[in-house]
Design an enzyme around this catalytic site. Structure first.
Site, PDB file in Angstrom:
ATOM      1  N   HIS A 126       0.833  -1.215   0.000  1.00 34.90           N
ATOM      2  CA  HIS A 126       0.000   0.000   0.000  1.00 34.90           C
ATOM      3  C   HIS A 126       0.867   1.264   0.000  1.00 34.90           C
ATOM      4  O   HIS A 126       0.658   2.167  -0.805  1.00 34.90           O
ATOM      5  CB  HIS A 126      -0.926  -0.035   1.216  1.00 34.90           C
ATOM      6  CG  HIS A 126      -1.825   1.152   1.355  1.00 34.90           C
ATOM      7  ND1 HIS A 126      -3.138   1.158   0.933  1.00 34.90           N
ATOM      8  CD2 HIS A 126      -1.608   2.391   1.870  1.00 34.90           C
ATOM      9  CE1 HIS A 126      -3.679   2.342   1.176  1.00 34.90           C
ATOM     10  NE2 HIS A 126      -2.781   3.114   1.759  1.00 34.90           N
ATOM     11  N   GLU A 127       1.832   1.308   0.898  1.00 29.74           N
ATOM     12  CA  GLU A 127       2.665   2.521   1.004  1.00 29.74           C
ATOM     13  C   GLU A 127       3.527   2.717  -0.239  1.00 29.74           C
ATOM     14  O   GLU A 127       3.781   3.856  -0.642  1.00 29.74           O
ATOM     15  CB  GLU A 127       3.542   2.468   2.257  1.00 29.74           C
ATOM     16  CG  GLU A 127       2.767   2.483   3.573  1.00 29.74           C
ATOM     17  CD  GLU A 127       1.832   3.671   3.742  1.00 29.74           C
ATOM     18  OE1 GLU A 127       2.130   4.763   3.212  1.00 29.74           O
ATOM     19  OE2 GLU A 127       0.777   3.511   4.373  1.00 29.74           O
ATOM     20  N   HIS A 130       1.657   4.660  -2.673  1.00 37.09           N
ATOM     21  CA  HIS A 130       1.753   6.108  -2.399  1.00 37.09           C
ATOM     22  C   HIS A 130       3.100   6.668  -2.859  1.00 37.09           C
ATOM     23  O   HIS A 130       3.168   7.729  -3.465  1.00 37.09           O
ATOM     24  CB  HIS A 130       1.597   6.394  -0.900  1.00 37.09           C
ATOM     25  CG  HIS A 130       0.199   6.224  -0.380  1.00 37.09           C
ATOM     26  ND1 HIS A 130      -0.919   6.619  -1.071  1.00 37.09           N
ATOM     27  CD2 HIS A 130      -0.253   5.721   0.802  1.00 37.09           C
ATOM     28  CE1 HIS A 130      -2.006   6.356  -0.347  1.00 37.09           C
ATOM     29  NE2 HIS A 130      -1.630   5.803   0.797  1.00 37.09           N
ATOM     30  N   HIS A 136      -5.669   7.180  -2.782  1.00 36.70           N
ATOM     31  CA  HIS A 136      -6.555   6.097  -2.370  1.00 36.70           C
ATOM     32  C   HIS A 136      -7.565   5.750  -3.461  1.00 36.70           C
ATOM     33  O   HIS A 136      -7.834   6.547  -4.358  1.00 36.70           O
ATOM     34  CB  HIS A 136      -7.251   6.462  -1.056  1.00 36.70           C
ATOM     35  CG  HIS A 136      -6.327   6.339   0.116  1.00 36.70           C
ATOM     36  ND1 HIS A 136      -6.386   7.152   1.223  1.00 36.70           N
ATOM     37  CD2 HIS A 136      -5.292   5.481   0.327  1.00 36.70           C
ATOM     38  CE1 HIS A 136      -5.421   6.800   2.074  1.00 36.70           C
ATOM     39  NE2 HIS A 136      -4.750   5.787   1.552  1.00 36.70           N
TER      40      HIS A 136
END
Ligand code: TQI
Ligand code: ZN
Ligand code: ZN
Length: 169
Positions: A126-127, A130, A136
């Site tokens: 997930h990170e 980013h 998101h």
């Protein structure tokens, strides 16, 4: 649906290989480092990006560090659960994880009985999204959906994540 950060920041197109390094003071084991390697690989298989580990934390594009509480960037960690990790949009490369979490590394036989167990690879995938420029997603199955239940493992990119990253790169 996927989203990008305002202004759609991304790593420059002439930079296909991004280096990453671990904060030496954290003294991470090879097992833990390998989890980040697996997480990077999930994104490199669907893009032309490559990720290689560097021994130089200062000069690496992506700097991975575990911190507890206030660590000087204005976004203090908060102990068990709450904020687990944060990463900043390109080209900052800062990837911080809350050292107070009960991080679970797959295959390490950690008791998953604790309600506060957090799967490290899930958070890393997930990170890294980013770090590459994804915001998101509204698609619940996607890696970039903004919530995950405690003790859950979600490491496979969904078609929404793949469409997002392939639109950006
Ligand atoms: N950290 C938040 C996150 O990474 C930090 C954050 C909040 C953020 N709003 C943002 C980052 C907007 C970029 C843009 O989303 S977290 C999850 C998930 C977190 C949460 O600790 O709450 C994961 C970290 F999706 F599971 F809820 C990793 Cl996987
Ligand atoms: Zn931080
Ligand atoms: Zn997020």
């Amino acid at each position: 649906h996927y989203s990008f950060f305002p202004g759609r920041p991304r790593w420059p197109s002439n930079k296909r290989t991004l280096t990453y390094a671990f904060l030496p003071e954290n003294q991470l084991t090879d097992n833990v480092k390998a989890v980040f390697g697996k997480a990077f690989n999930r994104w490199s298989t669907v893009t032309q990006l490559n990720f290689t580990q560097s021994e130089s934390y200062r000069t690496a594009d992506i700097k991975i560090a575990f911190f507890r509480g206030d660590h000087g960037d204005g976004e203090p960690f908060d102990g068990v659960l709450g904020t687990l990790a944060h990463a900043f949009s390109p080209p900052s490369g800062f990837f911080h994880l809350d050292g107070d979490e009960n991080w679970v590394v797959e295959g390490m036989n950690t008791p998953l009985t604790t309600m506060s167990a957090v799967d490290l690879e899930s958070v890393a995938v997930h990170e890294i999204g980013h770090l590459l420029g994804l915001g998101h997603s509204s698609v619940e199955e996607s890696i970039m959906f903004p919530t995950i239940s405690a003790g859950t493992r979600k490491v496979e990119l969904a078609s929404d994540d793949i469409e997002g990253i392939q639109t950006l790169y």
